[in-house]
Design a protein around this motif. Sequence first.
Motif, PDB file in Angstrom:
ATOM      1  N   GLU A 145       2.212  -9.969   3.165  1.00  0.00           N
ATOM      2  CA  GLU A 145       1.269  -8.873   2.941  1.00  0.00           C
ATOM      3  C   GLU A 145       0.726  -8.668   1.746  1.00  0.00           C
ATOM      4  OE1 GLU A 145       2.755  -4.668   5.041  1.00  0.00           O
ATOM      5  OE2 GLU A 145       4.546  -5.937   4.301  1.00  0.00           O
ATOM      6  N   VAL A 146       1.476  -9.031   0.543  1.00  0.00           N
ATOM      7  CA  VAL A 146       1.072  -8.940  -0.818  1.00  0.00           C
ATOM      8  C   VAL A 146       0.029  -9.929  -1.170  1.00  0.00           C
ATOM      9  CG1 VAL A 146       1.788  -9.225  -3.233  1.00  0.00           C
ATOM     10  CG2 VAL A 146       3.099  -8.101  -1.699  1.00  0.00           C
ATOM     11  N   TYR A 147       0.209 -11.371  -0.374  1.00  0.00           N
ATOM     12  CA  TYR A 147      -0.649 -12.165  -0.611  1.00  0.00           C
ATOM     13  C   TYR A 147      -1.985 -12.120  -0.094  1.00  0.00           C
ATOM     14  CZ  TYR A 147      -3.170 -16.885  -0.240  1.00  0.00           C
ATOM     15  OH  TYR A 147      -3.923 -17.662  -0.388  1.00  0.00           O
ATOM     16  N   ARG A 148      -2.132 -11.358   1.207  1.00  0.00           N
ATOM     17  CA  ARG A 148      -3.284 -10.938   1.910  1.00  0.00           C
ATOM     18  C   ARG A 148      -4.242 -10.091   1.356  1.00  0.00           C
ATOM     19  NH1 ARG A 148      -1.507 -11.726   8.165  1.00  0.00           N
ATOM     20  NH2 ARG A 148      -2.113 -13.953   8.353  1.00  0.00           N
ATOM     21  N   LEU A 149      -3.464  -9.003   0.618  1.00  0.00           N
ATOM     22  CA  LEU A 149      -3.926  -7.840  -0.047  1.00  0.00           C
ATOM     23  C   LEU A 149      -4.505  -8.437  -1.419  1.00  0.00           C
ATOM     24  CD1 LEU A 149      -1.548  -4.994   0.590  1.00  0.00           C
ATOM     25  CD2 LEU A 149      -3.800  -5.230   1.487  1.00  0.00           C
ATOM     26  N   SER A 150      -3.871  -9.493  -1.913  1.00  0.00           N
ATOM     27  CA  SER A 150      -4.438  -9.985  -3.129  1.00  0.00           C
ATOM     28  C   SER A 150      -5.544 -11.075  -2.933  1.00  0.00           C
ATOM     29  CB  SER A 150      -3.165 -10.664  -3.906  1.00  0.00           C
ATOM     30  OG  SER A 150      -3.787 -11.290  -5.078  1.00  0.00           O
ATOM     31  N   GLN A 151      -5.413 -11.908  -2.022  1.00  0.00           N
ATOM     32  CA  GLN A 151      -6.397 -12.891  -1.984  1.00  0.00           C
ATOM     33  C   GLN A 151      -7.418 -12.747  -0.950  1.00  0.00           C
ATOM     34  OE1 GLN A 151      -6.331 -15.623  -4.079  1.00  0.00           O
ATOM     35  NE2 GLN A 151      -4.611 -14.398  -4.880  1.00  0.00           N
ATOM     36  N   GLU A 152      -7.164 -11.916   0.134  1.00  0.00           N
ATOM     37  CA  GLU A 152      -8.188 -11.644   1.309  1.00  0.00           C
ATOM     38  C   GLU A 152      -8.758 -10.244   0.637  1.00  0.00           C
ATOM     39  OE1 GLU A 152      -6.030 -12.007   4.875  1.00  0.00           O
ATOM     40  OE2 GLU A 152      -5.606 -14.169   4.378  1.00  0.00           O
ATOM     41  N   GLN A 153      -8.052  -9.384   0.366  1.00  0.00           N
ATOM     42  CA  GLN A 153      -8.999  -7.896   0.283  1.00  0.00           C
ATOM     43  C   GLN A 153      -9.354  -7.876  -1.239  1.00  0.00           C
ATOM     44  OE1 GLN A 153      -9.296  -5.758   2.714  1.00  0.00           O
ATOM     45  NE2 GLN A 153      -8.071  -7.307   4.034  1.00  0.00           N
ATOM     46  N   GLY A 154      -8.928  -8.664  -2.113  1.00  0.00           N
ATOM     47  CA  GLY A 154      -9.418  -8.764  -3.501  1.00  0.00           C
ATOM     48  C   GLY A 154      -8.748  -7.436  -4.306  1.00  0.00           C
ATOM     49  N   MET A 155      -7.434  -7.222  -3.828  1.00  0.00           N
ATOM     50  CA  MET A 155      -6.802  -5.757  -4.590  1.00  0.00           C
ATOM     51  C   MET A 155      -6.039  -6.541  -5.837  1.00  0.00           C
ATOM     52  SD  MET A 155      -5.556  -3.574  -1.311  1.00  0.00           S
ATOM     53  CE  MET A 155      -4.662  -2.434  -2.145  1.00  0.00           C
TER      54      MET A 155
END
Length: 190
Positions: A145-155
């Motif tokens: 979840e953390v990885y996707r929010l950071s890398q895919e969502q740019g958060m």
Amino acid sequence: MNKFNEVPGSPSNQDPNAPLAVQLMNEQDFAHIYRNCWKSVFGIIFHYTRDEEIAEEICQDLFASLWERREKITIKTTIEQYLNRAAKLEAFEYLRTSNSHREHIKCALQNFSCSRNCTEEHVLFSELNGNLSLLVEELPCRCREVYRLSQEQGMNNKAIGVALVISEKTVEYHLYKAISFLRSNLQEFR
């Protein structure tokens, strides 16, 4: 005697400053001009092109053009001067177009090479992206979840912490674990 030989400026009695009446030239007159001038015309073209076959081709084309256009052209110099100047111009034109042609080929090869590399890079990128997606699925739930929010969502880390109700330090920890896992499993793509 034919009409051509009766005209002042014909090959048999040509004044070097008189225009040549090529409109009245017959095959015998043309053969006479060819025999007397082809060596110098060939020599000039060869001097610039440094290619015997090309010089022969251009030389033949030049004489053929003279014969074909004989009724349309007026020569204001001697035939030898006219042919020598035409030989230089034809040689320069050949060099200009052959250099341009070589540049076009070189550019086309570079573009082909680049497009081939782009295609190859696209395939490698797609393969890497596919493997990355599979590896992300192997991550533990919170880490994924953390990885996707950071890398895919740019958060950023603070926004992720707020969204998942965890501290920024925990977000950093999960990102560190995810990136370490991915980096070690994607070694073959380096």
